[in-house]
Enzyme design. Structure first.
Site, PDB file in Angstrom:
ATOM      1  N   HIS A 193      43.982  40.158  53.804  1.00  0.00           N
ATOM      2  CA  HIS A 193      44.385  40.183  52.486  1.00  0.00           C
ATOM      3  C   HIS A 193      44.008  39.041  51.617  1.00  0.00           C
ATOM      4  O   HIS A 193      44.140  39.070  50.443  1.00  0.00           O
ATOM      5  CB  HIS A 193      45.977  40.100  52.894  1.00  0.00           C
ATOM      6  CG  HIS A 193      46.595  41.562  53.042  1.00  0.00           C
ATOM      7  ND1 HIS A 193      47.679  41.829  53.571  1.00  0.00           N
ATOM      8  CD2 HIS A 193      45.827  42.847  52.797  1.00  0.00           C
ATOM      9  CE1 HIS A 193      47.987  43.106  53.603  1.00  0.00           C
ATOM     10  NE2 HIS A 193      47.001  43.858  53.407  1.00  0.00           N
ATOM     11  N   ARG A 300      42.853  54.192  51.141  1.00  0.00           N
ATOM     12  CA  ARG A 300      43.274  54.207  52.787  1.00  0.00           C
ATOM     13  C   ARG A 300      44.852  54.444  52.888  1.00  0.00           C
ATOM     14  O   ARG A 300      45.619  53.882  52.320  1.00  0.00           O
ATOM     15  CB  ARG A 300      42.942  52.943  53.593  1.00  0.00           C
ATOM     16  CG  ARG A 300      41.547  52.593  53.316  1.00  0.00           C
ATOM     17  CD  ARG A 300      41.207  51.219  54.110  1.00  0.00           C
ATOM     18  NE  ARG A 300      39.694  51.078  54.160  1.00  0.00           N
ATOM     19  CZ  ARG A 300      39.158  50.360  53.227  1.00  0.00           C
ATOM     20  NH1 ARG A 300      39.758  49.792  51.756  1.00  0.00           N
ATOM     21  NH2 ARG A 300      37.960  50.283  53.115  1.00  0.00           N
ATOM     22  N   ARG A 337      42.188  59.183  51.519  1.00  0.00           N
ATOM     23  CA  ARG A 337      41.757  59.844  53.159  1.00  0.00           C
ATOM     24  C   ARG A 337      42.899  59.938  53.990  1.00  0.00           C
ATOM     25  O   ARG A 337      43.810  59.262  54.025  1.00  0.00           O
ATOM     26  CB  ARG A 337      40.997  58.586  53.565  1.00  0.00           C
ATOM     27  CG  ARG A 337      40.312  58.929  55.101  1.00  0.00           C
ATOM     28  CD  ARG A 337      39.368  57.634  55.478  1.00  0.00           C
ATOM     29  NE  ARG A 337      40.181  56.390  55.897  1.00  0.00           N
ATOM     30  CZ  ARG A 337      39.796  55.202  56.099  1.00  0.00           C
ATOM     31  NH1 ARG A 337      38.443  55.075  56.256  1.00  0.00           N
ATOM     32  NH2 ARG A 337      40.387  54.200  56.411  1.00  0.00           N
ATOM     33  N   GLU A 440      30.599  59.807  59.343  1.00  0.00           N
ATOM     34  CA  GLU A 440      30.466  58.323  60.083  1.00  0.00           C
ATOM     35  C   GLU A 440      29.961  58.140  61.402  1.00  0.00           C
ATOM     36  O   GLU A 440      29.577  57.208  61.935  1.00  0.00           O
ATOM     37  CB  GLU A 440      32.021  57.965  60.129  1.00  0.00           C
ATOM     38  CG  GLU A 440      32.812  57.915  58.783  1.00  0.00           C
ATOM     39  CD  GLU A 440      34.310  57.898  59.468  1.00  0.00           C
ATOM     40  OE1 GLU A 440      34.843  56.544  59.298  1.00  0.00           O
ATOM     41  OE2 GLU A 440      35.196  58.892  59.627  1.00  0.00           O
ATOM     42  N   ASN A 463      29.952  51.678  57.281  1.00  0.00           N
ATOM     43  CA  ASN A 463      30.284  50.598  58.226  1.00  0.00           C
ATOM     44  C   ASN A 463      30.277  51.381  59.489  1.00  0.00           C
ATOM     45  O   ASN A 463      29.692  50.728  60.758  1.00  0.00           O
ATOM     46  CB  ASN A 463      31.820  50.196  57.797  1.00  0.00           C
ATOM     47  CG  ASN A 463      31.957  49.389  56.593  1.00  0.00           C
ATOM     48  OD1 ASN A 463      30.948  49.191  55.798  1.00  0.00           O
ATOM     49  ND2 ASN A 463      32.964  49.111  56.214  1.00  0.00           N
ATOM     50  N   ASP A 464      31.084  52.572  59.785  1.00  0.00           N
ATOM     51  CA  ASP A 464      31.235  53.214  61.185  1.00  0.00           C
ATOM     52  C   ASP A 464      29.605  53.973  61.413  1.00  0.00           C
ATOM     53  O   ASP A 464      29.281  53.851  62.833  1.00  0.00           O
ATOM     54  CB  ASP A 464      32.218  54.079  61.195  1.00  0.00           C
ATOM     55  CG  ASP A 464      33.506  53.516  61.729  1.00  0.00           C
ATOM     56  OD1 ASP A 464      33.244  52.414  62.124  1.00  0.00           O
ATOM     57  OD2 ASP A 464      34.555  53.885  61.477  1.00  0.00           O
ATOM     58  N   ARG A 474      31.380  45.999  66.008  1.00  0.00           N
ATOM     59  CA  ARG A 474      31.296  45.024  64.785  1.00  0.00           C
ATOM     60  C   ARG A 474      32.085  43.791  65.072  1.00  0.00           C
ATOM     61  O   ARG A 474      31.958  42.764  64.646  1.00  0.00           O
ATOM     62  CB  ARG A 474      31.807  45.572  63.439  1.00  0.00           C
ATOM     63  CG  ARG A 474      30.837  46.510  63.110  1.00  0.00           C
ATOM     64  CD  ARG A 474      31.425  47.158  61.660  1.00  0.00           C
ATOM     65  NE  ARG A 474      32.385  48.183  61.918  1.00  0.00           N
ATOM     66  CZ  ARG A 474      33.368  48.362  61.274  1.00  0.00           C
ATOM     67  NH1 ARG A 474      33.323  48.011  59.996  1.00  0.00           N
ATOM     68  NH2 ARG A 474      34.213  49.260  61.486  1.00  0.00           N
ATOM     69  N   CYS A 517      30.878  54.907  50.691  1.00  0.00           N
ATOM     70  CA  CYS A 517      32.169  54.174  50.395  1.00  0.00           C
ATOM     71  C   CYS A 517      32.344  52.905  51.464  1.00  0.00           C
ATOM     72  O   CYS A 517      33.229  52.315  51.270  1.00  0.00           O
ATOM     73  CB  CYS A 517      33.400  54.955  50.481  1.00  0.00           C
ATOM     74  SG  CYS A 517      33.600  55.790  52.265  1.00  0.00           S
TER      75      CYS A 517
END
Length: 585
Positions: A193, A300, A337, A440, A463-464, A474, A517
């Site tokens: 954050h 999200r 999502r 993914e 990312n995935d 990661r 994304c």
């Protein structure tokens, strides 16, 4: 002699100034046993500290200026919620009553217990929520000690940079007020954050710099390079002057970027490109619109389910959150999502509900995302009904994460039909929604013809996709250097997804909308490569949109297409570097 410290770049730009060190309240916590019979008095100390922190957060929120990023108020709300969480209040008091720990010792002991559950999470965004818990505990420890957080109302005639173990988002109004020109922290990541607020405020920042607060001394000259993740301590006059020039150039560049907000994202050869925003909270819509986003490419929903003691959010609560996002974007498309939780992302209410039902040997490959939702159809239908109801208020796309099997696709659509039937039976109005799949895992790419048959759109979570293609955790620092979005295998899968989605027009009657994304979408150094591969829809953090747009405006897709194919043809690192250099020349 200059000292270089490396961290994670989370917000662009250069800051040069004298170091202001903020020590951690956890570095010197007293550990002692309270006398028998004094336990409740110690619990009262803890209760008073919680009340003081609540008042401090309320005051910070009330003092937010009208032009403060919406994330700041939302994250203060998160900290208030954590402050009321039984794991912080009730469980900490239990350490005092059962073991007679003093309040400070009990807090740090409970933090260790809570922290372990976060450390085991696979998802970077949820794993870094541990930082929010640590920041709340830090405030409580300062309240017990009788000291506040970061001092407000500071003034200085010199340029200052803040160096700390961590900084709570609530304390970052000092940057908005111009006291500090940048900051560096020992801990944190790109999705913390603190990093999100830094990008919103456009402050040069480096996080995860490990020993920075120990190695840097009070009043040292420090350069914070938010572009490369570098801290330079006590730089030579030549380096100092060089970075001051770079800082001026960076500030001019930011001002020029702001002029692009209302410029259509069109390439030199007339190709229109869709630039969407990734958001975490309903209030983030404002920052997306301020950046000129054409819509939301990824919202999200996990935040609704986090830090819930013994109960999950109901249909109406979820509906209100989704409706706010859809209406907040003023008719622009919104992609939401479905919940992406699982064995690697435990949620209190779900864990209580299932209470040890599962054993997780490898959370990254276990019951997560759509697998988790399908294992609890009642919970999943609640979310689907809330989403369908929100679809009445604008253009809503529902995105399903981590699909890999035909059976999962069929079950998902069956539950969607059930959710619609339940709404109709209850006389509850709902709207149409496009249904999409996240790509993914490599298996989804290899099964793409089946996905394109069922779904209205696909969104690549790079990312995935990188993680699963290369078998790289990661979160594991010992193999993190092997995490490579430009690995030939990753690029081949990405190119195949884009090409097949476009080619679906020949047999489906229309192309299937495809977007990216993941982090690759927001990296300006990869924009030309993605354009050359045929991508025309990018979704990223709002702060990255204008930088990517600038690259798009300078690009010629007709010229980039063959150059991108040349990159795909290279498997050796040296050859790939040459091909990439030609692409970006």
């Amino acid at each position: 002699m200059a000292l270089q410290i490396f961290g994670i770049p989370v917000s662009r730009g250069v800051a040069v100034g004298r170091a202001v060190l903020m020590s951690s309240a956890r570095l010197d916590v007293a550990h002692y046993f309270v006398d028998a019979g004094d336990e409740e008095r110690e619990v009262d100390r803890l209760r008073a500290a919680r009340q003081a922190v609540r008042a401090e957060l309320d005051a910070l929120q009330a003092e937010l200026p009208a032009d403060a990023p919406p994330e700041l108020s939302a994250f203060i709300d998160v900290h208030k919620m954590l402050l009321d969480d039984p794991q912080i209040g009730r469980e900490t008091a239990s350490w005092i009553r059962k073991r007679r720990y003093n309040a400070e010792w009990a807090l740090t002991a409970q933090l260790e217990v809570v922290g372990r559950s976060f450390d085991d999470m696979e998802d970077a965004y949820l794993r870094e929520r541990k930082a929010d818990v640590e920041q709340v505990v830090e405030r409580l420890l300062r309240a017990l000690r009788g000291t506040g957080g970061l001092a407000r109302g500071m003034e200085s005639e010199e340029d200052l940079v803040l160096v700390a173990h961590d900084i709570a988002p609530a304390d970052m109004m000092q940057f908005k007020q111009g006291v500090f020109s940048g900051f560096a922290t020992d801990v944190g990541g790109k999705t913390s954050h603190t990093a999100i607020v830094a990008r919103s405020l456009d402050i040069p920042a480096v996080v995860g710099a490990r020993e920075a607060s120990r190695l840097i001394r009070q009043d040292d000259w420090v350069i914070i390079d938010g572009d490369s993740g570098l801290l330079i301590v006590d730089p030579s006059p030549i380096i100092l002057e060089d970075y001051r020039v770079r800082k001026q150039e960076s500030e001019l560049g930011r001002e020029r970027l702001k002029r692009l907000k209302n410029t259509p994202a069109r390439t030199l050869d007339g190709q229109m490109v869709e630039l969407l925003a990734n958001i975490e909270l309903p209030d983030d819509c404002e920052s997306a619109l301020d950046a000129g986003a054409a819509g939301i490419g990824l919202f999200r929903t996990e935040f609704l389910f986090m830090n819930r003691a013994h109960h999950l959010p109901g249909e109406d609560e979820q509906f209100e959150a989704y409706r706010r996002v859809v209406q907040g974007m003023g008719g622009r498309p919104v992609t939401i999502r479905t919940i992406d939780i699982g064995a690697d992302k435990p949620l209190d209410a779900v864990d209580d509900y299932r209470d040890g039902e599962f054993t997780h040997l490898n959370p990254a490959l276990g019951l997560r995302a759509i697998r988790y939702s399908l294992s609890d159809p009642a919970m999943f239908r609640v979310q689907l009904r809330a989403l369908l109801r929100a679809a009445r208020y604008g253009t809503l796309r529902i995105l399903i994460p981590m699909l890999a099997h035909a059976g999962e696709i069929r079950q998902t659509f069956a539950l969607l039909d059930t959710a619609r039937a339940e709404l109709a039976a209850a006389g509850q109005a709902y709207g149409p929604a496009e249904i999409g799949a996240m790509i993914e895992v490599p298996g989804a790419v290899l099964m793409l013809p089946l996905f394109l048959k069922y779904f209205d759109f696909v969104s690549v979570g790079t990312n995935d996709l990188v993680q699963y293609t290369l078998a790289i955790d990661r979160a594991d620092e010992s193999v993190a250097a092997l995490y490579d979005p430009l690995h030939p295998a990753v690029l081949q899968l990405l190119a195949q997804t884009i090409a097949q989605s476009h080619a679906a027009e020949a047999w489906k009657g229309r192309p299937v909308h495809v977007s990216v994304c993941g982090e690759m979408a927001g990296d300006p150094s990869l924009t030309r490569l993605l354009l050359g591969l045929g991508l025309r829809s990018f979704s990223m953090h709002p702060a990255q949109i204008l930088s990517v747009k600038q690259e798009i405006l300078r690009a010629d897709c007709a010229r980039l297409a063959p150059l991108a194919q040349a990159v795909l043809a290279e498997y050796e690192p040296e050859g790939q570097l040459r091909a990439l250099a030609a692409l970006t020349a």
